[in-house]
Scaffold this motif. Structure first.
Motif, mmCIF file in Angstrom:
data_model
loop_
_atom_site.group_PDB
_atom_site.id
_atom_site.type_symbol
_atom_site.label_atom_id
_atom_site.label_comp_id
_atom_site.label_asym_id
_atom_site.label_seq_id
_atom_site.Cartn_x
_atom_site.Cartn_y
_atom_site.Cartn_z
ATOM 1 N N HIS A 27 0.834 -1.204 0.000
ATOM 2 C CA HIS A 27 0.000 0.000 0.000
ATOM 3 C C HIS A 27 0.871 1.258 0.000
ATOM 4 O O HIS A 27 0.517 2.273 -0.591
ATOM 5 C CB HIS A 27 -0.931 -0.007 1.218
ATOM 6 N N ARG A 68 -1.338 6.707 2.328
ATOM 7 C CA ARG A 68 -1.540 5.263 2.337
ATOM 8 C C ARG A 68 -2.944 4.882 2.824
ATOM 9 O O ARG A 68 -3.566 3.939 2.322
ATOM 10 C CB ARG A 68 -0.478 4.588 3.209
ATOM 11 N N ALA A 69 -3.436 5.607 3.829
ATOM 12 C CA ALA A 69 -4.771 5.298 4.366
ATOM 13 C C ALA A 69 -5.839 5.398 3.277
ATOM 14 O O ALA A 69 -6.797 4.622 3.256
ATOM 15 C CB ALA A 69 -5.097 6.239 5.526
ATOM 16 N N THR A 113 -5.543 2.263 1.118
ATOM 17 C CA THR A 113 -6.096 1.103 1.829
ATOM 18 C C THR A 113 -7.618 1.086 1.713
ATOM 19 O O THR A 113 -8.233 0.049 1.468
ATOM 20 C CB THR A 113 -5.665 1.152 3.308
ATOM 21 N N LEU A 114 -8.215 2.259 1.872
ATOM 22 C CA LEU A 114 -9.668 2.368 1.759
ATOM 23 C C LEU A 114 -10.151 2.059 0.340
ATOM 24 O O LEU A 114 -11.143 1.346 0.150
ATOM 25 C CB LEU A 114 -10.073 3.794 2.127
ATOM 26 N N GLN A 137 -9.975 -1.623 -0.229
ATOM 27 C CA GLN A 137 -11.079 -2.290 0.471
ATOM 28 C C GLN A 137 -12.371 -2.175 -0.343
ATOM 29 O O GLN A 137 -13.132 -3.138 -0.479
ATOM 30 C CB GLN A 137 -11.262 -1.648 1.851
ATOM 31 N N LEU A 176 -8.416 3.052 9.566
ATOM 32 C CA LEU A 176 -9.332 4.152 9.230
ATOM 33 C C LEU A 176 -10.786 3.691 9.396
ATOM 34 O O LEU A 176 -11.267 2.837 8.651
ATOM 35 C CB LEU A 176 -9.048 4.608 7.793
ATOM 36 N N HIS A 214 -14.489 4.321 8.871
ATOM 37 C CA HIS A 214 -15.323 5.171 8.018
ATOM 38 C C HIS A 214 -16.785 4.761 8.047
ATOM 39 O O HIS A 214 -17.617 5.317 7.333
ATOM 40 C CB HIS A 214 -14.792 5.158 6.574
ATOM 41 N N ASN A 258 -17.162 -3.852 8.234
ATOM 42 C CA ASN A 258 -16.590 -3.438 6.946
ATOM 43 C C ASN A 258 -16.216 -1.964 6.918
ATOM 44 O O ASN A 258 -15.615 -1.491 5.956
ATOM 45 C CB ASN A 258 -17.576 -3.713 5.805
ATOM 46 N N LEU A 274 -14.085 -0.494 8.626
ATOM 47 C CA LEU A 274 -12.732 -0.228 9.118
ATOM 48 C C LEU A 274 -11.729 -0.681 8.065
ATOM 49 O O LEU A 274 -11.710 -1.851 7.677
ATOM 50 C CB LEU A 274 -12.483 -0.976 10.438
ATOM 51 N N ALA A 275 -10.924 0.267 7.578
ATOM 52 C CA ALA A 275 -9.850 -0.084 6.634
ATOM 53 C C ALA A 275 -8.597 -0.347 7.455
ATOM 54 O O ALA A 275 -8.030 0.558 8.059
ATOM 55 C CB ALA A 275 -9.627 1.040 5.631
ATOM 56 N N GLN A 276 -8.192 -1.627 7.454
ATOM 57 C CA GLN A 276 -7.068 -2.062 8.301
ATOM 58 C C GLN A 276 -5.726 -1.639 7.702
ATOM 59 O O GLN A 276 -5.464 -1.908 6.537
ATOM 60 C CB GLN A 276 -7.083 -3.596 8.403
ATOM 61 N N ASP A 277 -4.915 -1.030 8.527
ATOM 62 C CA ASP A 277 -3.544 -0.696 8.122
ATOM 63 C C ASP A 277 -2.638 -1.851 8.530
ATOM 64 O O ASP A 277 -2.457 -2.109 9.716
ATOM 65 C CB ASP A 277 -3.115 0.599 8.824
#
Lengths: 270, 85
Positions: free
Chosen positions: A206, A217-218, A221-222, A225, B8, B10, B15, B17-20
């Motif tokens: 990422h 990067r966040a 990642t989103l 997803q 993150l 949102h 679902n 939560l965007a995992q880092d």
């Protein structure tokens, strides 16, 4: 020799994505003779597309090289003395500012790194060209390459047509940056990467995508997803598998496909 | 330096939560909070995502290497802190 720079803020995976081992060898010479590169076994689409006599002009000057991850093959404002036909792997054309390095163009096995400054007779370029997926290619010295295009109008035309397709690609990148959501830009980038890869599974972090797309990067990642939730890709640690190109294409709003079609039409006569 | 992960949030469901998985090395909790705010500001200012209707409803859930929640940083804190300057 290639100069190797370690790019600042460039965090990437190790050597596990190396294409070196899985690639057929380029040299097919008999034992004891000078190895020769045969046009028919090459994967570079420009070398394959050129007339046999044009390939013969270049062939004695082509040297197999390995392209190491993060290696800078053309540095900003440095003389472009060598060009590189890529066989595997990818080279990124990026803006060369320290603060934020953003990819504006992508070159894989369809391309020739260094084509633009050499075709347009410029000694240097302000952009940085670095390896973003390791692989291998064939290098050729600028003088030998220029001598060949001076001799052959057909070879010059092929080069200029390739330069045109690259300009179209960069133009479409500008359009994508200005008009698409991050999901759309990521989808376009994955399609372009997939085109230049031998596998459906792309090895990328990422952090790497963050740099390529010029966003935190966040955000990447989103976006990943979101693409995964819709069944377009499958994301694993350090890997993205392309599942459904059609669904990715639907997000790109016309930003993908134009340079690819121009290439097929002008270079390969499709 | 310790590694911090900036997940993150949102949406309310799992679902959302965007995992880092990659994390960032930062000097300590204060640096981690500053980093979260800087990233949030940049996302708010520059990034358009279908997945996010309103950046100001998002929150960073920051964990350490052991997976323990260290702090939460709402994106709305970017505004509050700037107003106090």
């Amino acid at each position: 020799m290639l100069s190797v720079w370690v790019i600042r803020n460039f965090l990437l995976i190790g050597d596990e994505d190396s294409c070196w081992d899985s690639t057929p060898r380029l040299s097919t010479g008999e034992e004891g003779s000078v190895p020769q590169t045969r046009q028919s076994i090459l994967r570079n689409r420009l070398l394959r597309a050129m007339a046999p006599d044009d390939f013969e002009r270049l062939q004695p000057h082509l040297d197999p090289i390995a392209l190491q991850l993060r290696e800078v093959v053309i540095a900003p404002d440095a003389p472009v003395d060598e060009l590189f036909f890529l066989e595997t792997g990818m080279v990124s054309i990026s803006t060369a500012h320290d603060e934020r390095r953003i990819e504006v163009g992508l070159i894989g096995r369809e391309g020739l790194v260094g084509a633009v400054p050499v075709a347009l007779d410029c000694t240097t370029t302000p952009h940085v060209f670095f390896v973003q997926l390791s692989g291998e290619g064939l290098s050729i010295g600028r003088d030998a390459f220029c001598a060949a295009i001076a001799e052959s109008p057909a070879l010059r035309r092929l080069l200029l047509r390739y330069v045109h397709t690259l300009i179209v690609q960069i133009t479409q990148t500008a359009y994508a940056h200005a008009s698409l959501s991050l999901e759309g830009r990521l989808a376009r980038w994955l399609l372009m990467c997939h085109d230049r890869s031998d596998s459906d599974e792309l090895v990328l972090t990422h952090e790497f995508l963050s740099m390529m797309l010029g966003v935190q990067r966040a955000g990447v990642t989103l976006a990943i997803q979101n693409l995964e939730g819709a069944g377009r890709i499958r994301a694993k640690r350090r890997r993205i598998e392309v599942l459904d190109r059609g669904k990715l294409l639907a997000l790109t709003n016309g930003s993908y496909g134009t340079p690819e079609a121009e290439y097929a039409r002008l270079i390969e006569g499709a | 330096m310790p590694l911090y992960f900036f997940h993150l949030r949102h949406g309310p469901d799992p679902n959302g939560l965007a995992q880092d998985l990659e994390g960032d090395e930062l000097a300590g909790p204060e640096a981690a909070r500053d980093h979260a705010l800087a990233v949030a500001r940049d996302l708010i200012a520059r990034v358009r995502l279908h997945a996010v209707r309103d950046w100001f409803s998002c929150t960073f859930e920051v964990t350490d290497e052991g997976g323990h929640l260290v702090m939460t940083v709402p994106f709305s804190d970017t505004v509050t802190e700037e107003d106090e300057d």
